[in-house]
Write a protein that holds these residues in place. Structure first.
Motif, PDB file in Angstrom:
ATOM      1  N   ARG A 156      40.597  11.704 -28.454  1.00 56.87           N
ATOM      2  CA  ARG A 156      41.668  12.245 -27.610  1.00 56.87           C
ATOM      3  C   ARG A 156      42.664  13.052 -28.448  1.00 56.87           C
ATOM      4  O   ARG A 156      43.111  14.119 -28.029  1.00 56.87           O
ATOM      5  CB  ARG A 156      42.389  11.106 -26.881  1.00 56.87           C
TER       6      ARG A 156
ATOM      7  N   GLN B  88      49.877  -3.825 -19.971  1.00 56.27           N
ATOM      8  CA  GLN B  88      49.722  -2.517 -19.331  1.00 56.27           C
ATOM      9  C   GLN B  88      48.384  -1.863 -19.703  1.00 56.27           C
ATOM     10  O   GLN B  88      47.679  -1.352 -18.855  1.00 56.27           O
ATOM     11  CB  GLN B  88      50.878  -1.617 -19.768  1.00 56.27           C
ATOM     12  N   ASP B  89      48.040  -1.900 -20.993  1.00 59.60           N
ATOM     13  CA  ASP B  89      46.811  -1.256 -21.452  1.00 59.60           C
ATOM     14  C   ASP B  89      45.715  -2.315 -21.549  1.00 59.60           C
ATOM     15  O   ASP B  89      45.801  -3.220 -22.378  1.00 59.60           O
ATOM     16  CB  ASP B  89      47.073  -0.614 -22.823  1.00 59.60           C
ATOM     17  N   VAL B 143      38.212   1.732 -16.114  1.00 55.34           N
ATOM     18  CA  VAL B 143      39.587   1.216 -16.273  1.00 55.34           C
ATOM     19  C   VAL B 143      39.870   0.130 -15.224  1.00 55.34           C
ATOM     20  O   VAL B 143      40.447  -0.914 -15.536  1.00 55.34           O
ATOM     21  CB  VAL B 143      40.619   2.358 -16.159  1.00 55.34           C
ATOM     22  N   LYS B 147      40.813  -3.736 -15.966  1.00 50.69           N
ATOM     23  CA  LYS B 147      42.040  -4.394 -15.491  1.00 50.69           C
ATOM     24  C   LYS B 147      41.696  -5.694 -14.788  1.00 50.69           C
ATOM     25  O   LYS B 147      42.395  -6.703 -14.928  1.00 50.69           O
ATOM     26  CB  LYS B 147      42.784  -3.467 -14.526  1.00 50.69           C
ATOM     27  N   GLU B 166      52.843  -3.075 -15.268  1.00 53.88           N
ATOM     28  CA  GLU B 166      52.197  -1.875 -14.718  1.00 53.88           C
ATOM     29  C   GLU B 166      50.725  -2.143 -14.356  1.00 53.88           C
ATOM     30  O   GLU B 166      49.814  -1.489 -14.870  1.00 53.88           O
ATOM     31  CB  GLU B 166      52.262  -0.718 -15.731  1.00 53.88           C
ATOM     32  N   SER B 169      48.692   1.100 -12.984  1.00 53.91           N
ATOM     33  CA  SER B 169      48.667   2.412 -13.639  1.00 53.91           C
ATOM     34  C   SER B 169      47.219   2.814 -13.949  1.00 53.91           C
ATOM     35  O   SER B 169      46.392   1.968 -14.290  1.00 53.91           O
ATOM     36  CB  SER B 169      49.486   2.388 -14.925  1.00 53.91           C
ATOM     37  N   ASN B 170      46.928   4.085 -13.796  1.00 53.52           N
ATOM     38  CA  ASN B 170      45.607   4.672 -14.081  1.00 53.52           C
ATOM     39  C   ASN B 170      44.471   4.146 -13.204  1.00 53.52           C
ATOM     40  O   ASN B 170      43.311   4.235 -13.588  1.00 53.52           O
ATOM     41  CB  ASN B 170      45.210   4.464 -15.555  1.00 53.52           C
ATOM     42  N   ASP B 172      42.241   4.239  -9.680  1.00 51.03           N
ATOM     43  CA  ASP B 172      41.951   5.076  -8.515  1.00 51.03           C
ATOM     44  C   ASP B 172      42.253   4.254  -7.255  1.00 51.03           C
ATOM     45  O   ASP B 172      42.437   3.028  -7.331  1.00 51.03           O
ATOM     46  CB  ASP B 172      40.513   5.609  -8.556  1.00 51.03           C
ATOM     47  N   ARG B 176      42.785   0.205  -6.964  1.00 45.28           N
ATOM     48  CA  ARG B 176      44.146  -0.235  -6.647  1.00 45.28           C
ATOM     49  C   ARG B 176      44.129  -1.210  -5.472  1.00 45.28           C
ATOM     50  O   ARG B 176      44.765  -2.261  -5.505  1.00 45.28           O
ATOM     51  CB  ARG B 176      44.964   1.021  -6.319  1.00 45.28           C
TER      52      ARG B 176
END
Lengths: 228, 248
Positions: A156, B88-89, B143, B147, B166, B169-170, B172, B176
């Motif tokens: 990236r 979050q990540d 992603v 999650k 979060e 976040s990220n 679709d 979600r």
């Protein structure tokens, strides 16, 4: 990147069907024999190399895959082995250097064969069963997990750089930018390590490595599991 | 119940992230934590799990208690048993190469017997609709799937409080919706730090507005989120569904 290291690990050849412990012992035996052979035993090293190449053929690992990885590995070993003749003014040490190159090549190919004939998790499980300390197993698992994440991060950053370099700049500038990227990657890796440690602590990590003892032999061909 | 009393925190060499935060969250409440970036939302969540303050002395009180247990160094195991933290990540949280190993990480650290660990892994993966993903490689997941595996790892510890940083976040829209459904099925307390105000409207009964490390507003979701002046004052917007009157 995900398939760079062990692209053929989930194949269906005869090598993939062998028991994990046999594959591990074979790779270990080849490496150990290569290392223990005397300098002068070139024919025996050649036989070992043929043996390893035969293993790769049986496992359906293409030659160009091996060649590309050998090319990536060779400069590193070359630099290390060159230190010996260099230390003797290039007057001696060439035979030992060739021997180091040969042994490391055979060991590297044996290792490459091993990670391509069984999934990495199965390899870790087998190593653990053979008595490798849990801490080392956990470190290898972390390495395998995060090498992909870091590589993606580097990708990236490279893309972001390409989007703004407009194809210009001297070779020196490009090298400088590349070294800055690697420096940034190191800083990001360190801050990620802190966050990962936080995530581990959040789920009760107290410094003791505990391993989930479910043999990964239950993996089906498509990577799903039959039972937990 | 979560209680914070005059909680202040400054990162080493940095600015003050939290200033005199006083909060009470009852058991079973679903609370949205909103505010601009850098408001202190993530810092507050890290306090719920005892990850902050750093180097907490054994007998020092951090000013936070969960279910009556004060967050002190000698109580961290009990606290982390109660509070599940979702980062979050997902790549920060999924540190094992194989899904089932990651989900089993928490239960193993709770020193549960192997049969119980196995059962919790199965249940948690089923709860996030990933029952057949046990032996998948974490690096190969999308992603949304990552999650959900993270959430399975948290749920496998059977916490009474979920602290989510979060979580949407990220993702679709489909991922979600799936995550929303999972959270709606969770019976315990939830503290959700997010910028997704439409989602706060859907999930939370109560909202806390945090800005510059201080609690600026605390009250029922609809009342807070429809206060245009308050929202704009703190770098937020009235959510689309509230503004268009679609939230019923």
């Amino acid at each position: 990147m995900i398939s760079y290291l062990d692209r053929y690990a989930r194949g269906a050849t005869v090598c993939h069907r062998w028991p994990a412990s046999l594959k591990l012992l074979l790779a270990f035996a080849v490496t150990l024999t290569s290392v223990l052979l005397p300098h002068q035993a070139w024919p025996a090293q050649g036989v070992l190399a043929c043996f390893v190449f035969a293993g790769h053929s049986l496992a359906g690992i293409p030659f160009d895959y091996l060649l590309r990885r050998l090319l990536a590995f060779a400069p590193l070993v070359m630099m290390m082995s060159l230190a010996l003749p260099l230390s003797q003014g290039f007057a001696a040490g060439w035979e030992v250097m060739l021997s180091i190159l040969c042994r490391s090549g055979v060991a590297f190919l044996a290792g490459l064969w091993l990670i391509n004939v069984m999934p990495f998790d199965q390899l870790l499980f087998t190593l653990h069963r053979f008595g490798m300390p849990k801490l080392l197993v956990a470190m290898l698992a972390f390495m395998y997990r995060y090498v992909f994440v870091l590589w993606d991060e580097y990708d990236r950053m490279q893309t972001a750089r390409s989007a703004r370099d407009f194809g210009g700049g001297s070779a020196a500038l490009r090298w400088r930018i590349r070294s800055q990227l690697i420096g940034m990657l190191l800083i990001r890796a360190m801050s990620r390590a802190e966050r990962v440690h936080g995530a581990m602590c959040a789920r009760g990590w107290d410094g003791t490595v505990r391993v989930f003892e479910i043999p990964p032999e239950s993996v089906t061909r498509n990577g799903n599991h039959r039972t937990i | 119940m979560i209680e914070m009393s005059q909680l202040s925190f400054r990162y080493p060499g940095g600015r003050a992230a939290l200033k005199d935060v006083n909060l009470k969250i009852e058991a079973g409440e679903v609370v949205g934590l909103v505010g601009p970036s850098g408001a202190g939302k993530s810092t507050l969540l890290l306090h719920l799990n005892g990850l902050l303050p750093l180097n907490l002395a054994a007998d020092a009180d951090s000013g936070v208690s969960i279910g009556g247990i004060p967050i002190r160094k000698d109580q961290l195991t009990a606290i982390r048993r109660e509070v599940g933290l979702l980062f979050q990540d997902p790549d920060d949280q999924l540190f094992c190469p194989i899904v089932q190993d990651d989900v089993a990480f928490g239960p193993l650290n709770l020193n549960l017997p192997p049969g119980e660990v196995r059962q919790r892994v199965t249940d948690a993966l089923a709860a996030v609709d990933l029952a057949n993903y046990g032996l998948r490689q974490t690096a190969q997941l999308s992603v949304g799937e990552r999650k959900r595996v993270c959430l399975a790892g948290v749920l496998a510890c059977r916490p009474s409080v979920l602290a989510l940083d979060e979580p949407f976040s990220n993702l679709d829209p489909r991922a979600r919706r799936k995550l929303i459904a999972i959270l709606q099925n969770f019976a315990g307390t939830q503290v959700i730090a997010t910028h997704d105000l439409d989602l706060v409207l859907e999930l939370c009964q109560r909202v806390i507005v945090l800005d510059d490390g201080r609690v600026r507003a605390d009250g029922p979701t609809r009342a807070i989120l429809s206060d245009r002046e308050l929202m704009e004052q703190h770098g937020l917007e009235v959510p689309y569904r509230r503004a268009s009157g679609r939230d019923g």
